[in-house]
Design a protein around this motif. Structure first.
Motif, PDB file in Angstrom:
ATOM      1  N   PRO A   1       0.822  -1.212   0.000  1.00 42.47           N
ATOM      2  CA  PRO A   1       0.000   0.000   0.000  1.00 42.47           C
ATOM      3  C   PRO A   1       0.854   1.259   0.000  1.00 42.47           C
ATOM      4  CG  PRO A   1       0.111  -0.932   2.198  1.00 42.47           C
ATOM      5  CD  PRO A   1       0.822  -1.902   1.296  1.00 42.47           C
ATOM      6  N   LYS A   2       0.300   2.345  -0.506  1.00 38.96           N
ATOM      7  CA  LYS A   2       1.032   3.608  -0.548  1.00 38.96           C
ATOM      8  C   LYS A   2       0.618   4.489   0.628  1.00 38.96           C
ATOM      9  CE  LYS A   2       1.506   3.451  -5.581  1.00 38.96           C
ATOM     10  NZ  LYS A   2       1.225   4.123  -6.877  1.00 38.96           N
ATOM     11  N   ASN A   3       0.679   3.928   1.815  1.00 40.36           N
ATOM     12  CA  ASN A   3       0.336   4.677   3.030  1.00 40.36           C
ATOM     13  C   ASN A   3       1.143   4.113   4.189  1.00 40.36           C
ATOM     14  OD1 ASN A   3      -0.998   2.242   3.771  1.00 40.36           O
ATOM     15  ND2 ASN A   3      -2.869   2.935   2.764  1.00 40.36           N
ATOM     16  N   PHE A   4       0.698   4.398   5.421  1.00 40.30           N
ATOM     17  CA  PHE A   4       1.472   3.991   6.591  1.00 40.30           C
ATOM     18  C   PHE A   4       1.537   2.478   6.785  1.00 40.30           C
ATOM     19  CE2 PHE A   4      -2.066   2.855   9.344  1.00 40.30           C
ATOM     20  CZ  PHE A   4      -3.121   3.537   8.762  1.00 40.30           C
ATOM     21  N   PHE A   5       0.723   1.715   6.049  1.00 37.86           N
ATOM     22  CA  PHE A   5       0.775   0.258   6.139  1.00 37.86           C
ATOM     23  C   PHE A   5       1.980  -0.316   5.380  1.00 37.86           C
ATOM     24  CE2 PHE A   5      -3.913   0.592   6.856  1.00 37.86           C
ATOM     25  CZ  PHE A   5      -3.937  -0.054   8.087  1.00 37.86           C
ATOM     26  N   LYS A   6       2.637   0.505   4.547  1.00 35.09           N
ATOM     27  CA  LYS A   6       3.711  -0.010   3.699  1.00 35.09           C
ATOM     28  C   LYS A   6       4.848  -0.603   4.520  1.00 35.09           C
ATOM     29  CE  LYS A   6       6.694   1.091  -0.212  1.00 35.09           C
ATOM     30  NZ  LYS A   6       7.093   2.109  -1.230  1.00 35.09           N
ATOM     31  N   LYS A   7       5.256   0.079   5.600  1.00 36.24           N
ATOM     32  CA  LYS A   7       6.338  -0.429   6.450  1.00 36.24           C
ATOM     33  C   LYS A   7       5.979  -1.791   7.021  1.00 36.24           C
ATOM     34  CE  LYS A   7      10.101   2.087   6.946  1.00 36.24           C
ATOM     35  NZ  LYS A   7      11.458   1.535   6.664  1.00 36.24           N
ATOM     36  N   LEU A   8       4.743  -1.924   7.516  1.00 37.59           N
ATOM     37  CA  LEU A   8       4.307  -3.215   8.065  1.00 37.59           C
ATOM     38  C   LEU A   8       4.312  -4.285   6.977  1.00 37.59           C
ATOM     39  CD1 LEU A   8       1.320  -2.104  10.355  1.00 37.59           C
ATOM     40  CD2 LEU A   8       3.623  -2.772  11.069  1.00 37.59           C
ATOM     41  N   TRP A   9       3.909  -3.915   5.770  1.00 40.83           N
ATOM     42  CA  TRP A   9       3.908  -4.847   4.646  1.00 40.83           C
ATOM     43  C   TRP A   9       5.328  -5.343   4.381  1.00 40.83           C
ATOM     44  CZ3 TRP A   9       5.946  -5.948  -0.062  1.00 40.83           C
ATOM     45  CH2 TRP A   9       5.194  -6.760  -0.924  1.00 40.83           C
ATOM     46  N   ILE A  10       6.278  -4.420   4.398  1.00 37.90           N
ATOM     47  CA  ILE A  10       7.682  -4.787   4.165  1.00 37.90           C
ATOM     48  C   ILE A  10       8.194  -5.707   5.273  1.00 37.90           C
ATOM     49  CG2 ILE A  10      10.045  -3.902   4.054  1.00 37.90           C
ATOM     50  CD1 ILE A  10       8.876  -1.371   2.718  1.00 37.90           C
ATOM     51  N   TYR A  11       7.927  -5.320   6.529  1.00 42.49           N
ATOM     52  CA  TYR A  11       8.385  -6.129   7.662  1.00 42.49           C
ATOM     53  C   TYR A  11       7.836  -7.549   7.586  1.00 42.49           C
ATOM     54  CZ  TYR A  11       9.858  -1.790  10.017  1.00 42.49           C
ATOM     55  OH  TYR A  11      10.465  -0.606  10.367  1.00 42.49           O
ATOM     56  N   HIS A  12       6.546  -7.657   7.294  1.00 43.77           N
ATOM     57  CA  HIS A  12       5.916  -8.979   7.282  1.00 43.77           C
ATOM     58  C   HIS A  12       6.388  -9.804   6.090  1.00 43.77           C
ATOM     59  CE1 HIS A  12       3.146 -11.706   9.118  1.00 43.77           C
ATOM     60  NE2 HIS A  12       2.423 -11.857   8.020  1.00 43.77           N
ATOM     61  N   SER A  13       6.669  -9.153   4.990  1.00 47.72           N
ATOM     62  CA  SER A  13       7.195  -9.863   3.821  1.00 47.72           C
ATOM     63  C   SER A  13       8.589 -10.412   4.115  1.00 47.72           C
ATOM     64  CB  SER A  13       7.248  -8.927   2.611  1.00 47.72           C
ATOM     65  OG  SER A  13       5.942  -8.561   2.197  1.00 47.72           O
ATOM     66  N   ILE A  14       9.390  -9.629   4.836  1.00 43.92           N
ATOM     67  CA  ILE A  14      10.721 -10.112   5.229  1.00 43.92           C
ATOM     68  C   ILE A  14      10.578 -11.348   6.108  1.00 43.92           C
ATOM     69  CG2 ILE A  14      12.761  -9.583   6.634  1.00 43.92           C
ATOM     70  CD1 ILE A  14      12.507  -6.669   5.681  1.00 43.92           C
TER      71      ILE A  14
END
Length: 211
Positions: free
Chosen positions: A167-180
């Motif tokens: 997502p192009k909002n504050f969820f992006k960091k969480l998306w990256i962390y969870h993908s890692i």
């Protein structure tokens, strides 16, 4: 960085049969909206009960509610790290770990298995109510309401992280962390709804220092 402990390669699509019994197998699948709605309704009922049936002030109820919400993030982190990613010492524990969480790592895009079955969620919620009530009495109602709201938010965010592109909002960091956590190293980033406890306990990605 520590290497992943996964013994299987994650699949982006598909699902896997866990039980031969068709009823048990069906119970392992649910649309994400069902448990979220039930948890929020349960939380709302607890708040109504707390405000109408106890002598606790509204300000204190609100404070306890947010303490319960914060406590959920800690419980989420602890459960994910030490239970869902435990190192099985027997075939039975290995099967339990796989059924609870391993299958999710193998099939991370299976949208119907991003939450516990609603019946199990409600059962655990009621058991927690009894447990918390033994410890904190009337404060347990607003505390559990916050805890269940935290769980509902976790389910919502977990679904977004798996069902949609970055997502192009504050969820992006969480998306990256969870993908890692899923695709690079499952020994870091255990927090899904919040990275708070990963920073507190040091389970974040260790980047090599430039020479």
């Amino acid at each position: 960085m520590s290497s992943t402990n996964q013994s299987f390669k994650p699949n982006n699509t598909g699902t896997k049969k866990l039980f031969d019994n068709p009823i048990l197998e069906k119970l392992t699948h649910t649309h994400i909206s069902v448990p979220i709605a039930l948890l929020l309704a349960y939380a709302a009922g607890l708040i109504i009960w707390s405000t109408s049936r106890t002598s606790i002030s509204s300000s204190l109820i609100t404070s306890i509610y947010f303490i319960g919400l914060l406590f959920f993030t800690f419980a989420e982190y602890t459960l994910h790290r030490y239970v869902y990613h435990m190192k099985p010492s027997s075939d039975t524990k290995k099967k339990i770990q796989y059924t609870f969480h391993g299958v999710h790592h193998e099939y991370p895009k299976d949208k119907s298995r991003l939450a516990m079955p609603p019946i199990l969620s409600l059962t655990i919620s009621t058991v927690l109510l009894g447990f918390f009530h033994l410890i904190m009495g009337e404060y347990s109602f607003s505390f559990l309401a916050g805890f269940l709201t935290g769980y509902a938010l976790y389910l919502f965010m977990h679904y977004i992280l798996h069902a949609y592109p970055p997502p192009k909002n504050f969820f992006k960091k969480l998306w990256i962390y969870h993908s890692i956590h899923h695709y690079k190293d499952e020994t870091i980033y255990y927090g899904v709804s919040s990275p708070l406890w990963d920073f507190v306990f040091g389970t974040i990605e260790k980047r090599k220092k430039e020479a």
